[in-house]
Design an enzyme around this catalytic site. Structure first.
Site, PDB file in Angstrom:
ATOM      1  N   LYS A 118       0.829  -1.199   0.000  1.00  0.00           N
ATOM      2  CA  LYS A 118       0.000   0.000   0.000  1.00  0.00           C
ATOM      3  C   LYS A 118       0.868   1.256   0.000  1.00  0.00           C
ATOM      4  O   LYS A 118       0.662   2.164  -0.806  1.00  0.00           O
ATOM      5  CB  LYS A 118      -0.935  -0.018   1.215  1.00  0.00           C
ATOM      6  CG  LYS A 118      -1.967   1.075   1.224  1.00  0.00           C
ATOM      7  CD  LYS A 118      -1.467   2.248   2.036  1.00  0.00           C
ATOM      8  CE  LYS A 118      -2.442   3.407   1.907  1.00  0.00           C
ATOM      9  NZ  LYS A 118      -1.949   4.558   2.692  1.00  0.00           N
ATOM     10  N   ASP A 136      -6.277   0.390   0.512  1.00  0.00           N
ATOM     11  CA  ASP A 136      -6.418   0.560   1.952  1.00  0.00           C
ATOM     12  C   ASP A 136      -7.776   0.013   2.352  1.00  0.00           C
ATOM     13  O   ASP A 136      -8.467  -0.590   1.552  1.00  0.00           O
ATOM     14  CB  ASP A 136      -6.284   2.034   2.333  1.00  0.00           C
ATOM     15  CG  ASP A 136      -7.188   2.887   1.485  1.00  0.00           C
ATOM     16  OD1 ASP A 136      -8.403   2.606   1.423  1.00  0.00           O
ATOM     17  OD2 ASP A 136      -6.692   3.835   0.856  1.00  0.00           O
TER      18      ASP A 136
END
Length: 215
Positions: A118, A136
């Site tokens: 991420k 996310d």
DNA sequence: AACTCGGGGCA
DNA sequence: TGCCCAGAGTT
């Protein structure tokens, strides 16, 4: 118009100025801010980094800080022990392995301590404008509700999203989904009546049908 | 796959 | 006062 095209256009109209909420001026600062943003709001991260980057704007100035000093600087953000340790180690690896330059590819970024897929994706897209799809909790949740991905891991969701949308849409779509997730498609009590993409949403269909059945 | 780290913001 | 927040590492 396909479902994905419709979702993209509707969200774009709904959130015309969606963008990265983290404050930064260099790739290095974005990397640090993104590492700090785990399980924290971008507002609280910005509040800490505003002063931090004033005194310590780049890698060389960060290298002068001990792990304890970093810990002290970011104490107002949660999970600060892990984050301080990772940032401390990340800075040293950046210096000796990458000559102090933030890598511009997924593999090298993810080798850095505290940098997962991420965070690496955010740096690639935001700082270098290299196509990547950060996943996310917002993207994970919304992609499932919209029926864009049924995968159970963030890595697979990222792959699914990249397959379903053209590359040039990934960057903005990422921000659109996050903005949507905070404003409307919240984890708890999503505001479906206010949602601009509810007509193409699996979750809304399910809730809507269930509420009709309950009449 | 589950567990751990975690203080601040906001209702 | 309780709940939640732009995740990653370890087991």
């Amino acid at each position: 118009m396909t479902k994905t095209e419709k979702i993209y256009e509707l969200l774009k109209d709904t959130y015309p100025d969606a963008k990265c909420g983290l404050d930064y001026t260099t790739p290095f600062q974005l990397l640090v801010s993104t590492m700090l943003s785990a399980q924290a709001t971008d507002k609280s991260v910005n509040k800490v980094t505003e002063e931090l980057y004033m005194q310590y704007p780049d890698l060389d100035s960060f290298l002068k800080l001990s792990q304890d000093e970093i810990e002290e600087k970011i104490r107002k953000i949660g999970l600060y022990k892990n984050k301080a340790k990772n940032i401390y180690l990340m800075c040293r690896e950046l210096k000796c392995k990458y000559n102090g330059v933030v890598p511009q590819n997924m593999e090298d970024l993810m080798k850095l301590p505290g940098v997962g897929r991420k965070t690496a994706s955010v740096v690639l897209v935001e700082a270098f404008h290299i196509p990547a799809f950060p996943v996310d909790t917002h993207v994970f949740r919304i992609s499932r509700r919209l029926g864009l991905s049924k995968s159970t891991t963030a890595d697979k969701v990222s792959d699914d999203m990249m397959k379903k949308f053209p590359k040039y849409k990934w960057h903005l779509l990422h921000h659109l989904l996050i903005t949507h997730g905070r404003a409307t498609c919240t984890a708890k009590k999503p505001k479906c009546p206010d949602c601009s993409v509810r007509d193409v949403c699996d979750y809304y269909k399910k809730v809507h049908i269930n509420s009709l059945n309950n009449l």
